[in-house]
Design a protein around this motif. Structure first.
Motif, mmCIF file in Angstrom:
data_model
loop_
_atom_site.group_PDB
_atom_site.id
_atom_site.type_symbol
_atom_site.label_atom_id
_atom_site.label_comp_id
_atom_site.label_asym_id
_atom_site.label_seq_id
_atom_site.Cartn_x
_atom_site.Cartn_y
_atom_site.Cartn_z
ATOM 1 N N THR A 1 -1.577 -5.375 11.802
ATOM 2 C CA THR A 1 -0.779 -5.732 10.896
ATOM 3 C C THR A 1 -1.383 -5.494 9.497
ATOM 4 O OG1 THR A 1 0.140 -7.093 12.463
ATOM 5 C CG2 THR A 1 0.413 -7.787 10.098
ATOM 6 N N LEU A 2 -2.746 -5.924 9.172
ATOM 7 C CA LEU A 2 -3.228 -5.854 7.855
ATOM 8 C C LEU A 2 -3.336 -4.411 7.501
ATOM 9 C CD1 LEU A 2 -6.300 -8.304 8.462
ATOM 10 C CD2 LEU A 2 -4.307 -8.480 6.941
ATOM 11 N N MET A 3 -3.563 -3.312 8.307
ATOM 12 C CA MET A 3 -3.575 -2.047 7.904
ATOM 13 C C MET A 3 -2.251 -1.665 7.395
ATOM 14 S SD MET A 3 -6.833 -0.841 8.178
ATOM 15 C CE MET A 3 -6.970 0.641 8.626
ATOM 16 N N ARG A 4 -1.243 -1.987 8.123
ATOM 17 C CA ARG A 4 0.187 -1.549 7.744
ATOM 18 C C ARG A 4 0.343 -2.274 6.393
ATOM 19 N NH1 ARG A 4 1.399 -3.067 12.987
ATOM 20 N NH2 ARG A 4 1.621 -1.317 14.318
ATOM 21 N N LYS A 5 0.030 -3.421 6.103
ATOM 22 C CA LYS A 5 0.228 -4.345 4.956
ATOM 23 C C LYS A 5 -0.379 -3.665 3.717
ATOM 24 C CE LYS A 5 0.357 -8.603 5.583
ATOM 25 N NZ LYS A 5 1.873 -8.765 5.252
ATOM 26 N N VAL A 6 -1.514 -3.003 3.872
ATOM 27 C CA VAL A 6 -2.111 -2.456 2.889
ATOM 28 C C VAL A 6 -1.562 -0.726 2.600
ATOM 29 C CG1 VAL A 6 -3.740 -4.147 2.560
ATOM 30 C CG2 VAL A 6 -4.329 -1.759 4.050
ATOM 31 N N GLY A 7 -0.880 -0.289 3.375
ATOM 32 C CA GLY A 7 -0.229 1.012 3.342
ATOM 33 C C GLY A 7 -1.121 2.134 3.918
ATOM 34 N N LEU A 8 -1.555 1.737 4.989
ATOM 35 C CA LEU A 8 -2.454 2.510 5.900
ATOM 36 C C LEU A 8 -1.716 2.541 7.328
ATOM 37 C CD1 LEU A 8 -6.306 1.826 4.906
ATOM 38 C CD2 LEU A 8 -4.663 3.804 4.310
ATOM 39 N N LEU A 9 -2.179 3.542 8.104
ATOM 40 C CA LEU A 9 -1.444 3.435 9.576
ATOM 41 C C LEU A 9 -2.503 2.738 10.441
ATOM 42 C CD1 LEU A 9 -0.467 7.064 9.786
ATOM 43 C CD2 LEU A 9 0.983 4.929 9.400
ATOM 44 N N LEU B 1 -8.083 -10.177 3.042
ATOM 45 C CA LEU B 1 -6.748 -10.973 3.387
ATOM 46 C C LEU B 1 -6.674 -11.295 4.936
ATOM 47 C CD1 LEU B 1 -4.240 -8.594 1.856
ATOM 48 C CD2 LEU B 1 -5.086 -10.778 1.190
ATOM 49 N N ALA B 2 -7.841 -10.907 5.711
ATOM 50 C CA ALA B 2 -7.827 -11.321 7.232
ATOM 51 C C ALA B 2 -7.945 -12.704 7.318
ATOM 52 C CB ALA B 2 -9.261 -10.470 7.755
ATOM 53 N N ILE B 3 -8.673 -13.572 6.788
ATOM 54 C CA ILE B 3 -8.467 -15.017 6.990
ATOM 55 C C ILE B 3 -7.564 -15.815 6.276
ATOM 56 C CG2 ILE B 3 -10.789 -14.993 8.461
ATOM 57 C CD1 ILE B 3 -11.954 -15.741 5.662
ATOM 58 N N LEU C 1 -1.598 -4.947 -5.117
ATOM 59 C CA LEU C 1 -2.159 -6.356 -5.484
ATOM 60 C C LEU C 1 -1.082 -7.051 -5.904
ATOM 61 C CD1 LEU C 1 -5.630 -5.358 -7.155
ATOM 62 C CD2 LEU C 1 -5.243 -6.424 -4.862
ATOM 63 N N ALA C 2 -0.226 -6.516 -6.721
ATOM 64 C CA ALA C 2 0.873 -7.345 -7.334
ATOM 65 C C ALA C 2 1.869 -7.610 -6.171
ATOM 66 C CB ALA C 2 1.770 -6.463 -8.440
ATOM 67 N N ASP C 3 2.369 -6.688 -5.246
ATOM 68 C CA ASP C 3 3.257 -7.106 -4.016
ATOM 69 C C ASP C 3 2.560 -7.917 -3.189
ATOM 70 O OD1 ASP C 3 4.871 -5.337 -5.046
ATOM 71 O OD2 ASP C 3 4.333 -3.503 -3.882
ATOM 72 N N LEU C 4 1.271 -7.871 -2.916
ATOM 73 C CA LEU C 4 0.620 -8.802 -1.768
ATOM 74 C C LEU C 4 0.380 -10.311 -2.654
ATOM 75 C CD1 LEU C 4 -2.126 -6.713 -0.965
ATOM 76 C CD2 LEU C 4 -0.543 -7.561 0.511
ATOM 77 N N GLN C 5 0.258 -10.318 -3.933
ATOM 78 C CA GLN C 5 0.429 -11.532 -4.296
ATOM 79 C C GLN C 5 1.809 -12.454 -4.488
ATOM 80 O OE1 GLN C 5 -0.126 -11.868 -8.957
ATOM 81 N NE2 GLN C 5 -1.429 -13.481 -8.777
ATOM 82 N N LYS C 6 2.843 -11.586 -4.776
ATOM 83 C CA LYS C 6 4.112 -12.138 -4.576
ATOM 84 C C LYS C 6 4.437 -12.663 -3.309
ATOM 85 C CE LYS C 6 8.656 -11.225 -6.069
ATOM 86 N NZ LYS C 6 9.827 -10.345 -6.623
ATOM 87 N N GLU C 7 4.272 -11.647 -2.217
ATOM 88 C CA GLU C 7 4.402 -11.973 -0.980
ATOM 89 C C GLU C 7 3.517 -13.033 -0.179
ATOM 90 O OE1 GLU C 7 3.960 -9.540 3.451
ATOM 91 O OE2 GLU C 7 3.817 -8.449 1.745
ATOM 92 N N LEU C 8 2.132 -13.228 -0.499
ATOM 93 C CA LEU C 8 1.560 -14.044 0.220
ATOM 94 C C LEU C 8 0.860 -15.285 -0.748
ATOM 95 C CD1 LEU C 8 -0.837 -11.641 1.787
ATOM 96 C CD2 LEU C 8 0.811 -12.554 2.883
ATOM 97 N N ARG C 9 1.710 -15.271 -2.019
ATOM 98 C CA ARG C 9 1.220 -16.505 -3.044
ATOM 99 C C ARG C 9 -0.050 -16.603 -3.274
ATOM 100 N NH1 ARG C 9 5.800 -21.054 -0.492
ATOM 101 N NH2 ARG C 9 7.365 -19.828 -0.956
ATOM 102 N N LEU C 10 -0.808 -15.544 -3.513
ATOM 103 C CA LEU C 10 -2.003 -15.441 -3.828
ATOM 104 C C LEU C 10 -2.374 -15.758 -5.264
ATOM 105 C CD1 LEU C 10 -3.060 -12.234 -1.987
ATOM 106 C CD2 LEU C 10 -3.689 -14.505 -1.028
ATOM 107 N N THR C 11 -3.633 -16.111 -5.513
ATOM 108 C CA THR C 11 -4.226 -16.602 -6.966
ATOM 109 C C THR C 11 -5.453 -15.383 -7.223
ATOM 110 O OG1 THR C 11 -3.414 -18.607 -6.686
ATOM 111 C CG2 THR C 11 -5.159 -18.164 -8.605
ATOM 112 N N TYR C 12 -5.557 -14.844 -8.400
ATOM 113 C CA TYR C 12 -6.282 -13.882 -8.493
ATOM 114 C C TYR C 12 -7.398 -14.193 -9.846
ATOM 115 C CZ TYR C 12 -3.478 -10.301 -5.770
ATOM 116 O OH TYR C 12 -2.855 -9.814 -4.550
ATOM 117 N N LEU C 13 -8.629 -13.727 -9.640
ATOM 118 C CA LEU C 13 -9.277 -13.787 -10.776
ATOM 119 C C LEU C 13 -9.839 -12.338 -11.178
ATOM 120 C CD1 LEU C 13 -11.461 -14.466 -13.177
ATOM 121 C CD2 LEU C 13 -13.137 -15.257 -11.359
ATOM 122 N N PHE C 14 -9.139 -11.654 -12.064
ATOM 123 C CA PHE C 14 -9.350 -10.369 -12.125
ATOM 124 C C PHE C 14 -10.491 -9.987 -13.326
ATOM 125 C CE2 PHE C 14 -7.941 -6.095 -13.776
ATOM 126 C CZ PHE C 14 -7.612 -5.403 -12.351
#
Length: 349
Positions: free
Chosen positions: A164-172, A197-199, A225-238
């Motif tokens: 599932t994680l591989m698909r989520k980041v655009g890999l097979l 993102l695994a845990i 990263l922008a898509d994942l932040q919106k989907e998973l409600r993440l907070t980033y220190l960039f």
């Protein structure tokens, strides 16, 4: 074996998402609070018995808050202390003084189950995607390693989670059966993101996550990263030195110089009206995609002073084109020139 293309659902030519400009949410509780943070490293010399000769003051008096759902940028030249700040927040390093709070809990006081819970909520994505992966470990084992460490899920459930994680980041999913050397740099960074993102963390420290990648691949990773932040409600220190990237992805930005923050503001305000001479010099050196634009960088004299022996007063005064006598004697205080736009400079006192 044929290397697969660096796949992205958005396509390689799409530019990074433009961050939505929104005022910092003052009313809600910050997720991460950094208060008066100091971090020093002892320097040693001699043979046999080591002898302390001084202290490298990497971070001095750094304070900021990061609110849920936002991307907070930390920028500056190499050696300014931004990566050290990130490591202290992650508790890879212990602070010399000051506090790091995660949801009102002081990070340095956590032990046992409390520390394990904190580790599950805070993860990192590093600059070099190759060195952050074990070259002898297959990708499925690398991505599932946090699940094993935290004793989450059974063997079959972990395998499904990795797919599932591989698909989520655009890999097979079948890419998980390969080794790191069989992937491009962009693909390895996607794998690093999948592992982070695994845990199901809430907060990610992104330490120069795209600086080692080609420009076209940078756009793909930033979009991801922008898509994942919106989907998973993440907070980033960039953490970055690339201001053109920071302008696109960050909601608020703090500029560091020689261990101290010199300016902090919402991204739109900082880039439209930089106040500190150091911030102005940094922004003047950013290339503009306009052939009619007259490129005129602000020159800075000399080299960055050593953190072993920082200059008195304002840290930036030896290189500042607008320095005054008071800059050599007194440390500038924090001034709020506009709502939420803070600057540490005697020019505005």
């Amino acid at each position: 074996m044929t290397r697969s293309a660096d796949y992205s659902p958005t396509g390689p030519e799409k530019p990074p998402h433009q961050a939505e400009r929104r005022p910092a949410p003052r009313a809600e509780q910050p997720l991460v609070s950094v208060e008066g943070l100091h971090k020093s490293f002892a320097t040693k010399t001699g043979s046999g018995l080591w002898k302390k000769t001084g202290w490298v003051r990497a971070v001095e008096g750094v304070s900021f808050k990061i609110y849920p759902g936002e991307t907070f940028g930390l920028v500056g030249e190499s050696g300014c202390g931004k990566s050290t700040t990130g490591k202290v927040i992650l508790r890879v390093l212990e602070p010399s003084r000051g506090r790091v709070l995660f949801e009102d809990q002081e990070v340095s006081h956590l032990k046992g189950k409390g520390l394990l819970k904190f580790r599950s909520q805070v993860q990192a994505v590093y600059q070099d995607p190759y060195s952050s992966l074990n070259p002898r470990m297959r990708i499925d084992h690398s991505v599932a390693e946090p699940l094993v460490t935290h004793r989450l899920l059974g063997k079959e459930a972990r395998r499904e989670k990795v797919a599932t994680l591989m698909r989520k980041v655009g890999l097979l999913p079948e890419h998980a059966l390969r080794y790191p050397h069989e992937f491009s740099g962009g693909q390895r960074q996607r794998i690093g993101i999948a592992r982070a993102l695994a845990i199901n963390p809430r907060f990610l420290v992104l330490d120069e996550p795209v600086s080692a990648l080609d420009v076209s691949i940078q756009a793909q990773i930033l979009n991801l990263l922008a898509d994942l932040q919106k989907e998973l409600r993440l907070t980033y220190l960039f953490i970055s030195h690339d201001l053109s990237v920071v302008e696109h992805i960050c909601d608020r930005v703090a500029v560091m110089y020689l261990g101290k923050i010199v300016e902090r503001a919402e991204s739109g305000s900082l880039f439209a009206n930089p106040l500190h001479p150091y911030t102005q010099a940094l922004l003047s050196a950013v290339p503009v995609a306009d052939p009619d634009h007259l490129f005129q960088a602000i020159p800075l004299e000399g080299e960055i002073p050593s953190p072993l022996n920082p200059p008195p007063g304002c840290r930036f005064h030896p290189r500042c084109p607008r320095r005054m006598e008071v800059c050599q004697e007194q440390d500038p205080r924090c001034l709020e020139k506009e709502s939420g736009h803070l600057v540490y400079c005697h020019l505005y006192d």
